[in-house]
Design an enzyme around this catalytic site. Structure first.
Site, PDB file in Angstrom:
ATOM      1  N   ASP A  45      34.165 -47.159  19.298  1.00 47.13           N
ATOM      2  CA  ASP A  45      33.038 -48.082  19.386  1.00 47.13           C
ATOM      3  C   ASP A  45      32.113 -47.509  20.454  1.00 47.13           C
ATOM      4  O   ASP A  45      32.509 -47.425  21.630  1.00 47.13           O
ATOM      5  CB  ASP A  45      33.551 -49.483  19.776  1.00 47.13           C
ATOM      6  CG  ASP A  45      32.425 -50.501  19.854  1.00 47.13           C
ATOM      7  OD1 ASP A  45      31.259 -50.102  20.080  1.00 47.13           O
ATOM      8  OD2 ASP A  45      32.716 -51.699  19.694  1.00 47.13           O
ATOM      9  N   TYR A 100      14.497 -53.678  16.872  1.00 45.19           N
ATOM     10  CA  TYR A 100      15.076 -52.401  16.446  1.00 45.19           C
ATOM     11  C   TYR A 100      14.121 -51.256  16.790  1.00 45.19           C
ATOM     12  O   TYR A 100      14.540 -50.231  17.329  1.00 45.19           O
ATOM     13  CB  TYR A 100      15.356 -52.428  14.935  1.00 45.19           C
ATOM     14  CG  TYR A 100      15.737 -51.076  14.380  1.00 45.19           C
ATOM     15  CD1 TYR A 100      16.982 -50.516  14.638  1.00 45.19           C
ATOM     16  CD2 TYR A 100      14.835 -50.336  13.593  1.00 45.19           C
ATOM     17  CE1 TYR A 100      17.333 -49.266  14.141  1.00 45.19           C
ATOM     18  CE2 TYR A 100      15.178 -49.092  13.092  1.00 45.19           C
ATOM     19  CZ  TYR A 100      16.423 -48.557  13.371  1.00 45.19           C
ATOM     20  OH  TYR A 100      16.770 -47.322  12.884  1.00 45.19           O
TER      21      TYR A 100
HETATM   22  N1  LIG Z   1      18.493 -45.536   6.906  1.00 51.45           N
HETATM   23  C1  LIG Z   1      17.289 -45.444   7.459  1.00 51.45           C
HETATM   24  O1  LIG Z   1      16.252 -45.695   6.817  1.00 51.45           O
HETATM   25  C2  LIG Z   1      17.160 -44.992   8.887  1.00 51.45           C
HETATM   26  C3  LIG Z   1      15.891 -44.611   9.329  1.00 51.45           C
HETATM   27  C4  LIG Z   1      15.730 -44.191  10.644  1.00 51.45           C
HETATM   28  C5  LIG Z   1      16.819 -44.140  11.493  1.00 51.45           C
HETATM   29  N2  LIG Z   1      18.041 -44.538  11.034  1.00 51.45           N
HETATM   30  C6  LIG Z   1      19.165 -44.464  11.964  1.00 51.45           C
HETATM   31  O2  LIG Z   1      20.120 -43.586  11.432  1.00 51.45           O
HETATM   32  C7  LIG Z   1      21.390 -43.847  12.040  1.00 51.45           C
HETATM   33  C8  LIG Z   1      22.456 -43.887  10.962  1.00 51.45           C
HETATM   34  O3  LIG Z   1      22.170 -44.972  10.109  1.00 51.45           O
HETATM   35  P1  LIG Z   1      22.376 -44.895   8.530  1.00 51.45           P
HETATM   36  O4  LIG Z   1      21.052 -45.078   7.897  1.00 51.45           O
HETATM   37  O5  LIG Z   1      23.183 -43.740   8.168  1.00 51.45           O
HETATM   38  O6  LIG Z   1      23.139 -46.283   8.300  1.00 51.45           O
HETATM   39  P2  LIG Z   1      24.683 -46.601   8.020  1.00 51.45           P
HETATM   40  O7  LIG Z   1      25.098 -45.939   6.767  1.00 51.45           O
HETATM   41  O8  LIG Z   1      24.783 -48.089   8.131  1.00 51.45           O
HETATM   42  O9  LIG Z   1      25.454 -45.901   9.220  1.00 51.45           O
HETATM   43  C9  LIG Z   1      25.545 -46.463  10.513  1.00 51.45           C
HETATM   44  C10 LIG Z   1      26.725 -45.837  11.213  1.00 51.45           C
HETATM   45  O10 LIG Z   1      26.777 -46.315  12.556  1.00 51.45           O
HETATM   46  C11 LIG Z   1      28.111 -46.707  12.837  1.00 51.45           C
HETATM   47  N3  LIG Z   1      28.140 -47.694  13.904  1.00 51.45           N
HETATM   48  C12 LIG Z   1      27.488 -48.875  13.987  1.00 51.45           C
HETATM   49  N4  LIG Z   1      27.823 -49.511  15.116  1.00 51.45           N
HETATM   50  C13 LIG Z   1      28.712 -48.707  15.775  1.00 51.45           C
HETATM   51  C14 LIG Z   1      29.427 -48.803  16.988  1.00 51.45           C
HETATM   52  N5  LIG Z   1      29.309 -49.877  17.808  1.00 51.45           N
HETATM   53  N6  LIG Z   1      30.249 -47.794  17.331  1.00 51.45           N
HETATM   54  C15 LIG Z   1      30.400 -46.720  16.539  1.00 51.45           C
HETATM   55  N7  LIG Z   1      29.745 -46.563  15.373  1.00 51.45           N
HETATM   56  C16 LIG Z   1      28.920 -47.559  15.000  1.00 51.45           C
HETATM   57  C17 LIG Z   1      28.644 -47.235  11.506  1.00 51.45           C
HETATM   58  O11 LIG Z   1      30.055 -47.133  11.441  1.00 51.45           O
HETATM   59  P3  LIG Z   1      31.107 -48.316  11.697  1.00 51.45           P
HETATM   60  O12 LIG Z   1      30.502 -49.571  11.168  1.00 51.45           O
HETATM   61  O13 LIG Z   1      32.306 -47.820  10.971  1.00 51.45           O
HETATM   62  O14 LIG Z   1      31.308 -48.336  13.176  1.00 51.45           O
HETATM   63  C18 LIG Z   1      28.048 -46.205  10.546  1.00 51.45           C
HETATM   64  O15 LIG Z   1      28.858 -45.061  10.481  1.00 51.45           O
HETATM   65  C19 LIG Z   1      21.206 -45.161  12.821  1.00 51.45           C
HETATM   66  O16 LIG Z   1      21.040 -44.866  14.191  1.00 51.45           O
HETATM   67  C20 LIG Z   1      19.929 -45.733  12.238  1.00 51.45           C
HETATM   68  O17 LIG Z   1      19.264 -46.567  13.159  1.00 51.45           O
HETATM   69  C21 LIG Z   1      18.248 -44.945   9.747  1.00 51.45           C
END
Ligand SMILES: NC(=O)c1ccc[n+]([C@@H]2O[C@H](COP(=O)([O-])OP(=O)(O)OC[C@H]3O[C@@H](n4cnc5c(N)ncnc54)[C@H](OP(=O)(O)O)[C@@H]3O)[C@@H](O)[C@H]2O)c1
Length: 236
Positions: free
Chosen positions: A66, A156
């Protein structure tokens, strides 16, 4: 041995938020390039399944972490070094969003989001710097287009502005150590980040994974500081 003089098959990439979306895609892409990967998140079962898919313990290590816990982050680095002996790149990617509007979300969810997106990223930097110093390695952070432009009512987007600042603050702090720092700033990407799949031809997680590996593949004297990637169809 420094990261640049190490063959890809001996290099180690640590990824937080590796259980899904961008983190998991980056792990897959890195493995295709020969890297060993350390996969960290809270969902150990999903991480373990991905580690098995990527070749098992010789090549991919699943670790429950975490990112809001300093103990977990320290344990993650200790376990990574025990398994592979080095960390050549750390990708602080864990994070999540929430509804827009200062009246829309709960204070409890805000707290978790700020702790994960901001404090968690800072802890990953803190935990990995010593190993990255040893390898003259690479620190990458997932910010966002929302870390470049404020979005209406979006706490966010404020957390991602903090991550953008953290990338530049770390770059200046680490200057002279040989560690490179890159901010990855995705636009709308089709991942479980969204409850409903986004419309309008979003990016795919693999598009962001390629950017991570691109930044890392540059010669050691080249520090790609930021990569801002929008889908062609994203207007803002
Ligand atoms: N998708 C978009 O459009 C987008 C755009 C810009 C930036 N981002 C950023 O990209 C990053 C990855 O997001 P994603 O789009 O790939 O979404 P995602 O598929 O929901 O992945 C999020 C990841 O973060 C992990 N996570 C969340 N809280 C956590 C914690 N307290 N400790 C450890 N791991 C944690 C989740 O795993 P667990 O739940 O297993 O812990 C999951 O592996 C994020 O920082 C997000 O803000 C996404």
């Amino acid at each position: 041995m420094s990261a640049e003089s190490t063959p890809p098959t001996q290099r180690v990439l640590l990824i937080t938020g590796a259980s899904s979306g961008i983190g998991a895609a980056t792990a897959r892409h890195a493995r295709e390039q020969g890297w060993r990967v350390v996969l960290a998140a809270r969902s150990l079962e999903r991480l373990q399944a991905l580690a098995d898919e990527l070749g098992g313990p010789q090549h991919a290590l699943a670790l429950r972490c975490d990112v809001t816990s300093w103990e977990d982050q320290q344990g993650m680095v200790i376990a990574a070094l025990a398994a592979f002996g080095r960390i050549d790149a750390a990708f602080a990617n864990a994070g999540f969003g929430g509804p827009r509007g200062f009246l829309a979300d709960t204070p409890e969810h805000w707290r978790e989001m700020v702790l994960t997106n901001v404090y968690g990223a800072a802890l990953t930097i803190r935990a990995t710097i010593p190993a990255l110093r040893d390898s003259r390695g690479h620190l990458l952070l997932t910010s966002s287009v929302a870390g470049r432009r404020a979005l209406p009512g979006s706490l966010y987007s404020c957390t991602k502005h903090a991550v953008t600042a953290m990338g530049e603050a770390a770059r200046q702090d680490l200057n002279g150590t040989g560690i490179r720092v890159t901010l990855i700033e995705p636009g709308i990407t089709d991942t479980p980040f969204f409850d409903e799949p986004p419309s309008d031809a979003p990016l795919r997680d693999a598009d962001i994974a390629r950017a991570v590996i691109y930044a890392n593949s540059q010669p050691p004297h080249v520090n790609v500081n930021e990569i801002l990637i929008r889908p062609t169809a994203q207007p803002v």
